[in-house]
Design a protein around this motif. Structure first.
Motif, PDB file in Angstrom:
ATOM      1  N   GLY A  89      36.720 -49.783 -20.022  1.00 47.53           N
ATOM      2  CA  GLY A  89      38.014 -49.348 -19.197  1.00 47.53           C
ATOM      3  C   GLY A  89      39.280 -49.276 -20.053  1.00 47.53           C
ATOM      4  O   GLY A  89      40.317 -49.448 -19.599  1.00 47.53           O
ATOM      5  N   VAL A  90      38.893 -48.776 -21.060  1.00 45.14           N
ATOM      6  CA  VAL A  90      40.189 -48.679 -22.191  1.00 45.14           C
ATOM      7  C   VAL A  90      40.339 -47.325 -22.873  1.00 45.14           C
ATOM      8  O   VAL A  90      39.263 -46.509 -22.585  1.00 45.14           O
ATOM      9  CB  VAL A  90      40.156 -49.624 -23.272  1.00 45.14           C
ATOM     10  CG1 VAL A  90      40.228 -50.988 -22.816  1.00 45.14           C
ATOM     11  CG2 VAL A  90      38.907 -49.255 -24.356  1.00 45.14           C
ATOM     12  N   GLY A  91      41.384 -46.789 -23.417  1.00 42.82           N
ATOM     13  CA  GLY A  91      41.400 -45.227 -23.778  1.00 42.82           C
ATOM     14  C   GLY A  91      40.462 -45.149 -25.086  1.00 42.82           C
ATOM     15  O   GLY A  91      40.321 -46.125 -26.038  1.00 42.82           O
ATOM     16  N   ALA A  92      39.922 -44.107 -25.313  1.00 40.96           N
ATOM     17  CA  ALA A  92      38.938 -43.868 -26.541  1.00 40.96           C
ATOM     18  C   ALA A  92      39.864 -43.784 -27.851  1.00 40.96           C
ATOM     19  O   ALA A  92      39.281 -44.568 -28.752  1.00 40.96           O
ATOM     20  CB  ALA A  92      38.465 -42.578 -26.257  1.00 40.96           C
ATOM     21  N   THR A  93      40.944 -43.177 -27.754  1.00 39.61           N
ATOM     22  CA  THR A  93      41.811 -43.434 -28.924  1.00 39.61           C
ATOM     23  C   THR A  93      42.019 -45.011 -29.471  1.00 39.61           C
ATOM     24  O   THR A  93      42.297 -45.127 -30.498  1.00 39.61           O
ATOM     25  CB  THR A  93      43.086 -42.517 -28.811  1.00 39.61           C
ATOM     26  OG1 THR A  93      42.785 -41.137 -28.499  1.00 39.61           O
ATOM     27  CG2 THR A  93      44.009 -42.546 -30.215  1.00 39.61           C
ATOM     28  N   TRP A  94      42.555 -45.518 -28.283  1.00 41.16           N
ATOM     29  CA  TRP A  94      42.884 -46.952 -28.596  1.00 41.16           C
ATOM     30  C   TRP A  94      41.623 -47.682 -28.958  1.00 41.16           C
ATOM     31  O   TRP A  94      41.854 -48.522 -30.028  1.00 41.16           O
ATOM     32  CB  TRP A  94      43.651 -47.373 -27.468  1.00 41.16           C
ATOM     33  CG  TRP A  94      44.152 -48.966 -27.665  1.00 41.16           C
ATOM     34  CD1 TRP A  94      45.563 -49.112 -28.118  1.00 41.16           C
ATOM     35  CD2 TRP A  94      43.617 -50.226 -27.420  1.00 41.16           C
ATOM     36  NE1 TRP A  94      45.754 -50.280 -28.124  1.00 41.16           N
ATOM     37  CE2 TRP A  94      44.460 -51.072 -27.551  1.00 41.16           C
ATOM     38  CE3 TRP A  94      42.501 -50.467 -26.686  1.00 41.16           C
ATOM     39  CZ2 TRP A  94      44.391 -52.552 -27.407  1.00 41.16           C
ATOM     40  CZ3 TRP A  94      42.261 -51.866 -26.397  1.00 41.16           C
ATOM     41  CH2 TRP A  94      43.202 -52.997 -26.808  1.00 41.16           C
ATOM     42  N   TYR A  95      40.469 -47.507 -28.406  1.00 37.80           N
ATOM     43  CA  TYR A  95      39.344 -48.304 -28.839  1.00 37.80           C
ATOM     44  C   TYR A  95      39.135 -47.682 -30.478  1.00 37.80           C
ATOM     45  O   TYR A  95      38.623 -48.553 -31.214  1.00 37.80           O
ATOM     46  CB  TYR A  95      38.134 -48.009 -28.033  1.00 37.80           C
ATOM     47  CG  TYR A  95      36.815 -48.524 -28.528  1.00 37.80           C
ATOM     48  CD1 TYR A  95      36.811 -49.794 -28.404  1.00 37.80           C
ATOM     49  CD2 TYR A  95      36.108 -47.791 -29.389  1.00 37.80           C
ATOM     50  CE1 TYR A  95      35.562 -50.510 -28.875  1.00 37.80           C
ATOM     51  CE2 TYR A  95      34.705 -48.286 -29.892  1.00 37.80           C
ATOM     52  CZ  TYR A  95      34.687 -49.570 -29.725  1.00 37.80           C
ATOM     53  OH  TYR A  95      33.453 -50.252 -30.262  1.00 37.80           O
ATOM     54  N   THR A  96      39.232 -46.638 -30.938  1.00 37.28           N
ATOM     55  CA  THR A  96      39.072 -46.278 -32.176  1.00 37.28           C
ATOM     56  C   THR A  96      40.191 -46.944 -33.031  1.00 37.28           C
ATOM     57  O   THR A  96      39.442 -47.290 -34.156  1.00 37.28           O
ATOM     58  CB  THR A  96      39.130 -44.563 -32.173  1.00 37.28           C
ATOM     59  OG1 THR A  96      38.377 -43.817 -31.404  1.00 37.28           O
ATOM     60  CG2 THR A  96      38.823 -44.015 -33.696  1.00 37.28           C
ATOM     61  N   TRP A  97      41.122 -46.995 -32.556  1.00 34.05           N
ATOM     62  CA  TRP A  97      41.974 -47.790 -33.530  1.00 34.05           C
ATOM     63  C   TRP A  97      41.631 -49.178 -33.917  1.00 34.05           C
ATOM     64  O   TRP A  97      41.634 -49.513 -34.960  1.00 34.05           O
ATOM     65  CB  TRP A  97      43.538 -47.906 -33.087  1.00 34.05           C
ATOM     66  CG  TRP A  97      44.174 -46.456 -32.993  1.00 34.05           C
ATOM     67  CD1 TRP A  97      43.843 -45.294 -33.602  1.00 34.05           C
ATOM     68  CD2 TRP A  97      45.310 -46.110 -32.194  1.00 34.05           C
ATOM     69  NE1 TRP A  97      44.704 -44.386 -33.263  1.00 34.05           N
ATOM     70  CE2 TRP A  97      45.603 -44.651 -32.389  1.00 34.05           C
ATOM     71  CE3 TRP A  97      46.126 -46.817 -31.367  1.00 34.05           C
ATOM     72  CZ2 TRP A  97      46.761 -44.174 -31.962  1.00 34.05           C
ATOM     73  CZ3 TRP A  97      47.276 -46.222 -30.888  1.00 34.05           C
ATOM     74  CH2 TRP A  97      47.709 -45.014 -31.050  1.00 34.05           C
TER      75      TRP A  97
END
Length: 280
Positions: free
Chosen positions: A54-62
């Motif tokens: 339930g988090v953003g894909a970009t934020w998880y990538t970071w």
């Protein structure tokens, strides 16, 4: 020129590497997703983990890249669930983020592992017992029975350290420094019981002690807390006379709600304990 990495940078990179390693070991079918066609990614995709957590894909990538972003306790718990982490892996995830892992409240009967029971029996010259989450006496060795009394004669709330200290006249007479020991035990019990605030078993025990002991009734509202792991105890044994012990409270790895209390006899108490143990 070498770049100096700060401990925070190293932890963030270790956290990102850990996330990636846990992601790559999972298959979509492990988490209820379709494998799809022409799948080149090893394990789950980052977008899939982000979706599950339930988090953003970009934020998880970071996060995987070790960037300077900080995940909340709630997000870390969601990531641990999404990646199907076991207890040790979940704790590692929180440690890498300098976050205390959420402590779950256990319910139901407590079972002492056989390894602990064997260790308890091997402590022939040291009274020892195992306490549960509510400080119930779950197991004990023969030396503890000889010194402190037969716990098997007690049932329910009566087989509890706080009940023994505050509501059992025989046990109270045994303790030479009762007030000092009682206040210390009460403060430590309150610290341990905070996680179980509102639990019916805890509330019943506390209500019983409030009725049975004027000291407990006066001290409990003071909200004193402490976490002692060692100290000294003097007792007046009906057969052995005055005996002195140094006690240590040990936490049990893998059983966070259990503690092992070990009492080591001091000086002339060693011979007195040996004499008591020699009598069948």
């Amino acid at each position: 020129m070498n770049t100096l990495h700060l401990p925070e940078d190293i932890k963030r990179r270790a956290f990102g590497d850990f996330l990636r390693s846990r992601r790559e070991r999972l298959q979509p079918s492990d988490v209820g997703l379709s494998n799809g066609f022409r799948r080149r990614a090893k394990g789950l995709r980052r977008e899939e983990v982000a979706l599950l957590a339930g988090v953003g894909a970009t934020w998880y990538t970071w996060l995987e890249q070790g960037r300077e972003v900080r995940a909340s306790v709630e997000v870390l718990s969601a990531l641990a669930d999404a990646l199907r982490l076991d207890a040790a892996e979940r704790r590692h995830l929180f440690v890498l983020n300098d976050r205390p892992p959420p402590e779950s409240r256990k319910t139901g009967p407590e079972v002492v592992p056989d390894t602990l029971l064997r260790m308890l029996a091997s402590l022939a010259g040291q009274p020892a017992h195992i306490l549960g989450r509510r400080w119930d006496v779950l197991a004990w060795n023969r030396a503890a029975e000889i010194v402190f009394g037969d716990y098997a004669r007690l049932d329910g709330d009566a087989r509890n350290i706080m009940h023994l200290v505050f509501a059992d006249p025989d046990h109270r007479r045994l303790l030479l420094d009762w007030e000092e020991l009682a206040t210390t035990a009460l403060a430590s019990f309150r610290a341990d019981s905070a996680r179980y605030a509102g639990d019916q078993d805890f509330e019943r025990l506390i209500a019983t002690l409030m009725r049975a002991s004027p000291e407990f009734r006066a001290w409990w509202p003071k909200h004193e807390v402490a976490r002692p792991f060692s100290g000294y105890k003097r007792i007046r044994h009906p057969l052995g006379g005055e005996m002195r012990f140094e006690y240590t409270m040990l936490s049990v790895i893998g059983e966070p709600d259990m503690k092992v209390a070990i009492y080591t006899p001091l000086e002339d108490s060693i011979a007195k304990l040996e004499q008591l143990l020699a009598v069948r």
